[in-house]
Design an enzyme around this catalytic site. Structure first.
Site, PDB file in Angstrom:
ATOM      1  N   TYR A 145      56.039 132.615  91.339  1.00 58.81           N
ATOM      2  CA  TYR A 145      55.476 132.607  89.999  1.00 58.81           C
ATOM      3  C   TYR A 145      56.589 132.659  88.962  1.00 58.81           C
ATOM      4  O   TYR A 145      57.506 133.487  89.057  1.00 58.81           O
ATOM      5  CB  TYR A 145      54.525 133.787  89.785  1.00 58.81           C
ATOM      6  CG  TYR A 145      53.878 133.705  88.417  1.00 58.81           C
ATOM      7  CD1 TYR A 145      52.910 132.730  88.170  1.00 58.81           C
ATOM      8  CD2 TYR A 145      54.260 134.538  87.380  1.00 58.81           C
ATOM      9  CE1 TYR A 145      52.333 132.605  86.913  1.00 58.81           C
ATOM     10  CE2 TYR A 145      53.693 134.422  86.124  1.00 58.81           C
ATOM     11  CZ  TYR A 145      52.731 133.453  85.895  1.00 58.81           C
ATOM     12  OH  TYR A 145      52.168 133.314  84.657  1.00 58.81           O
ATOM     13  N   GLN A 171      45.722 134.620  87.963  1.00 62.95           N
ATOM     14  CA  GLN A 171      45.009 133.613  88.745  1.00 62.95           C
ATOM     15  C   GLN A 171      45.949 132.806  89.627  1.00 62.95           C
ATOM     16  O   GLN A 171      45.547 132.310  90.691  1.00 62.95           O
ATOM     17  CB  GLN A 171      44.198 132.681  87.830  1.00 62.95           C
ATOM     18  CG  GLN A 171      44.974 131.945  86.775  1.00 62.95           C
ATOM     19  CD  GLN A 171      45.062 132.690  85.466  1.00 62.95           C
ATOM     20  OE1 GLN A 171      45.086 133.909  85.438  1.00 62.95           O
ATOM     21  NE2 GLN A 171      45.116 131.951  84.360  1.00 62.95           N
ATOM     22  N   ASN A 173      53.766 139.451  83.606  1.00 64.94           N
ATOM     23  CA  ASN A 173      53.283 140.556  82.790  1.00 64.94           C
ATOM     24  C   ASN A 173      52.500 141.552  83.643  1.00 64.94           C
ATOM     25  O   ASN A 173      52.403 141.417  84.868  1.00 64.94           O
ATOM     26  CB  ASN A 173      52.436 140.023  81.622  1.00 64.94           C
ATOM     27  CG  ASN A 173      51.194 139.282  82.094  1.00 64.94           C
ATOM     28  OD1 ASN A 173      50.706 139.464  83.208  1.00 64.94           O
ATOM     29  ND2 ASN A 173      50.664 138.431  81.238  1.00 64.94           N
ATOM     30  N   THR A 178      61.875 144.648  81.792  1.00 63.97           N
ATOM     31  CA  THR A 178      63.293 144.706  82.117  1.00 63.97           C
ATOM     32  C   THR A 178      63.965 145.874  81.409  1.00 63.97           C
ATOM     33  O   THR A 178      63.459 146.390  80.408  1.00 63.97           O
ATOM     34  CB  THR A 178      63.987 143.389  81.744  1.00 63.97           C
ATOM     35  OG1 THR A 178      65.314 143.397  82.279  1.00 63.97           O
ATOM     36  CG2 THR A 178      64.056 143.202  80.240  1.00 63.97           C
ATOM     37  N   GLN A 206      69.149 142.527  76.672  1.00 58.66           N
ATOM     38  CA  GLN A 206      67.986 142.829  77.501  1.00 58.66           C
ATOM     39  C   GLN A 206      66.780 143.205  76.661  1.00 58.66           C
ATOM     40  O   GLN A 206      65.641 142.904  77.006  1.00 58.66           O
ATOM     41  CB  GLN A 206      68.308 143.941  78.494  1.00 58.66           C
ATOM     42  CG  GLN A 206      69.296 143.526  79.576  1.00 58.66           C
ATOM     43  CD  GLN A 206      68.865 142.263  80.306  1.00 58.66           C
ATOM     44  OE1 GLN A 206      69.487 141.211  80.161  1.00 58.66           O
ATOM     45  NE2 GLN A 206      67.800 142.340  81.075  1.00 58.66           N
ATOM     46  N   HIS A 250      64.127 140.485  75.696  1.00 61.88           N
ATOM     47  CA  HIS A 250      63.196 139.904  76.668  1.00 61.88           C
ATOM     48  C   HIS A 250      61.749 140.169  76.287  1.00 61.88           C
ATOM     49  O   HIS A 250      60.874 139.320  76.490  1.00 61.88           O
ATOM     50  CB  HIS A 250      63.451 140.501  78.060  1.00 61.88           C
ATOM     51  CG  HIS A 250      64.468 139.762  78.871  1.00 61.88           C
ATOM     52  ND1 HIS A 250      64.220 138.560  79.465  1.00 61.88           N
ATOM     53  CD2 HIS A 250      65.749 140.065  79.190  1.00 61.88           C
ATOM     54  CE1 HIS A 250      65.295 138.141  80.122  1.00 61.88           C
ATOM     55  NE2 HIS A 250      66.228 139.045  79.953  1.00 61.88           N
ATOM     56  N   HIS A 299      69.473 147.165  85.543  1.00 58.26           N
ATOM     57  CA  HIS A 299      70.836 146.707  85.276  1.00 58.26           C
ATOM     58  C   HIS A 299      71.674 147.895  84.812  1.00 58.26           C
ATOM     59  O   HIS A 299      71.273 148.584  83.862  1.00 58.26           O
ATOM     60  CB  HIS A 299      70.858 145.652  84.164  1.00 58.26           C
ATOM     61  CG  HIS A 299      69.952 144.486  84.401  1.00 58.26           C
ATOM     62  ND1 HIS A 299      68.678 144.422  83.857  1.00 58.26           N
ATOM     63  CD2 HIS A 299      70.129 143.335  85.090  1.00 58.26           C
ATOM     64  CE1 HIS A 299      68.111 143.274  84.218  1.00 58.26           C
ATOM     65  NE2 HIS A 299      68.971 142.604  84.965  1.00 58.26           N
ATOM     66  N   GLU A 309      51.123 162.072 125.640  1.00 56.94           N
ATOM     67  CA  GLU A 309      50.318 161.658 124.484  1.00 56.94           C
ATOM     68  C   GLU A 309      48.867 161.385 124.871  1.00 56.94           C
ATOM     69  O   GLU A 309      48.101 160.851 124.071  1.00 56.94           O
ATOM     70  CB  GLU A 309      50.933 160.414 123.842  1.00 56.94           C
ATOM     71  CG  GLU A 309      52.298 160.677 123.206  1.00 56.94           C
ATOM     72  CD  GLU A 309      52.824 159.491 122.418  1.00 56.94           C
ATOM     73  OE1 GLU A 309      52.280 158.375 122.586  1.00 56.94           O
ATOM     74  OE2 GLU A 309      53.763 159.685 121.633  1.00 56.94           O
ATOM     75  N   HIS A 355      48.632 153.520 129.113  1.00 63.79           N
ATOM     76  CA  HIS A 355      50.021 153.135 128.871  1.00 63.79           C
ATOM     77  C   HIS A 355      50.845 153.362 130.131  1.00 63.79           C
ATOM     78  O   HIS A 355      51.656 152.519 130.539  1.00 63.79           O
ATOM     79  CB  HIS A 355      50.613 153.959 127.721  1.00 63.79           C
ATOM     80  CG  HIS A 355      50.186 153.497 126.360  1.00 63.79           C
ATOM     81  ND1 HIS A 355      48.874 153.447 125.979  1.00 63.79           N
ATOM     82  CD2 HIS A 355      50.926 153.084 125.294  1.00 63.79           C
ATOM     83  CE1 HIS A 355      48.801 153.011 124.729  1.00 63.79           C
ATOM     84  NE2 HIS A 355      50.032 152.777 124.284  1.00 63.79           N
TER      85      HIS A 355
END
Length: 438
Positions: A129, A193, A217, A240, A262, A265, A332, A419, A424
């Site tokens: 995306y 979506q 977002n 960010t 930054q 953004h 960062h 166990e 097993h």
């Protein structure tokens, strides 16, 4: 412009509680996202068209971007920008190939005839995306696609919002980068979506993916949380953030510029300065005011820099400053100090570390060769950035000879009986002829 938090003379077990960081309530967004995801699952293409009109205010002529549109965007790309993008791709690929991959198969003999191997197998199909809101993040394409290609992912699809100003096609720079990387499966689908489309698949349009990566977002993040398990995800990335650790040797103009880089953004982006120098802080404040006023993003910057997620932290010295930075665990971390390299070598919690005055975060955002898909919101305490390894799965391969099994058979059966799992133990006994009683 920056609110000041003074921790001088205070030694806290965890500084995170007093540091600036904005709220990012993914749970609240889930209520809006869950019915949207179900609509995509149940209605497929019809839901995607409806949501495109509702959220993007345009209905693409074709939800899957035609190949000719990708090539046209590449052909129209400014030659200087194309050269810059190609160099960024080259550097990111060099780093991914050199330090982010592991041998395809390694094994160890734990006893005679008893071999355990490890195969690194790439994810088969990835959906990426790419946001297209305040900033069309074309750099996100290469930061996700290059490591996926290096890992050996066989099928890569990109989804990014349609734009009314481009006739329902996504931003042309994003399409051009897809074309440069050889990605020809691109969808004009935005938001939560798009995540649902990749998770469920849409018959006749898009095959479901095994993993979805890329930022977005809060609704995109909520969709990832909602659908995690059905698909793998990279992270629940929030806004960010940058933390600059600086002493009185730092250039205040550079520090201010990096905080700004930054902060622009997103109005929710975080910019934090940690320093033991009141003089530097005062000079940085002057530089922030001057530089912000010159930029087209000034309004957004003022919101970000004065928000609860941003601020300046005064510390006694760089030892306390390093402790503050580690507790904050920034996406960062820039270190602009006398011994920047020495401090960088001691950092425990950061998505990426930028050393000295010649390594601004914007270098990493585009062309350093490092990844810019990094953990936010303190996630660097436990998570890593997106690399080629992120697209690979570790699979153990167990290969024992009959004698190696017989040598260990009693021990396995005793463990199984302890166990209360006799079946097993039986699975070993029928092979070795040696049955151990509970």
């Amino acid at each position: 412009m920056l609110r000041i938090i003074d921790v001088c003379g205070r030694r806290l077990d965890d500084y995170a509680a007093v540091l600036p960081r904005g709220a990012f309530d993914v749970e609240h967004a889930l209520a809006a996202v869950e019915p949207l995801c179900k609509a995509v699952r149940d209605e497929g293409r019809a839901a995607l068209v409806r949501f495109a009109e509702q959220f993007d205010h345009v209905v693409p002529e074709r939800l899957k971007v035609p190949a000719e549109a990708l090539q046209r965007a590449l052909g129209d790309l400014d030659p200087g920008l194309r050269a810059a993008i190609e160099e960024s791709i080259r550097r990111r690929r060099v780093v991914a190939e050199a330090i982010e991959t592991e041998e395809a198969y390694r094994c160890v003999e734990v006893a005679p005839g008893a071999v355990v191997g490890n195969r690194m197998i790439p994810v088969e199909r990835v959906g990426l995306y790419v946001p297209g809101g305040l900033a069309p993040l074309a750099s996100t394409v290469l930061m996700n696609v290059v490591p996926a290609q290096v890992a050996g992912v066989g099928s890569i699809a990109v989804s990014t919002p349609p734009r009314a100003e481009f006739g329902g096609l996504p931003h042309p720079t994003i399409l051009a980068v897809c074309a440069l990387l050889g990605v020809d499966e691109v969808y004009a689908v935005g938001g939560a979506q798009a995540i649902a489309m990749f998770a469920y698949g849409v018959p006749g349009l898009c095959r479901r993916a095994d993993m979805v990566t890329g930022p977005g977002n809060i609704y995109v993040v909520a969709a990832k949380r909602c659908l995690r398990g059905l698909i793998g995800i990279d992270a629940e990335a929030g806004p960010t953030e940058i933390l600059v650790l600086a002493d009185d040797t730092a250039d205040p103009g550079r520090v201010a510029a990096d905080l700004i880089s930054q902060a622009e953004h997103d109005p929710m982006a975080g910019a934090v300065l940690v320093t033991d120098s009141r003089g530097l802080l005062e000079d940085v404040e002057v530089q922030l005011a001057a530089q912000v006023d010159r930029l087209a993003t000034a309004d957004r910057l003022r919101v970000s820099l004065t928000g609860e997620q941003s601020g300046a932290v005064l510390v006694d010295d760089m030892e306390q400053g390093l402790a503050v930075a580690d507790d904050y665990a920034p996406e960062h971390l820039e270190i602009q100090t006398r011994d920047a390299a020495g401090l960088a070598g001691r950092v425990r919690n950061a998505g990426a570390v930028f050393v000295g005055g010649s390594a601004p975060v914007s270098l990493g955002d585009y062309s350093a060769g490092s990844t810019h898909v990094l953990p936010t919101g303190g996630g660097a305490r436990h998570s890593s950035g997106l690399t080629a390894r992120s697209f690979m799965r570790s699979v153990h391969v167990v290969d024992y000879t009959p004698q190696a099994l017989a040598d260990l058979g009693d021990a396995v059966q005793r463990f199984a009986h302890a166990e209360n799992l006799p079946g097993h133990a039986n699975a070993v006994a029928v092979r070795t002829g040696q049955r151990v009683r509970a």
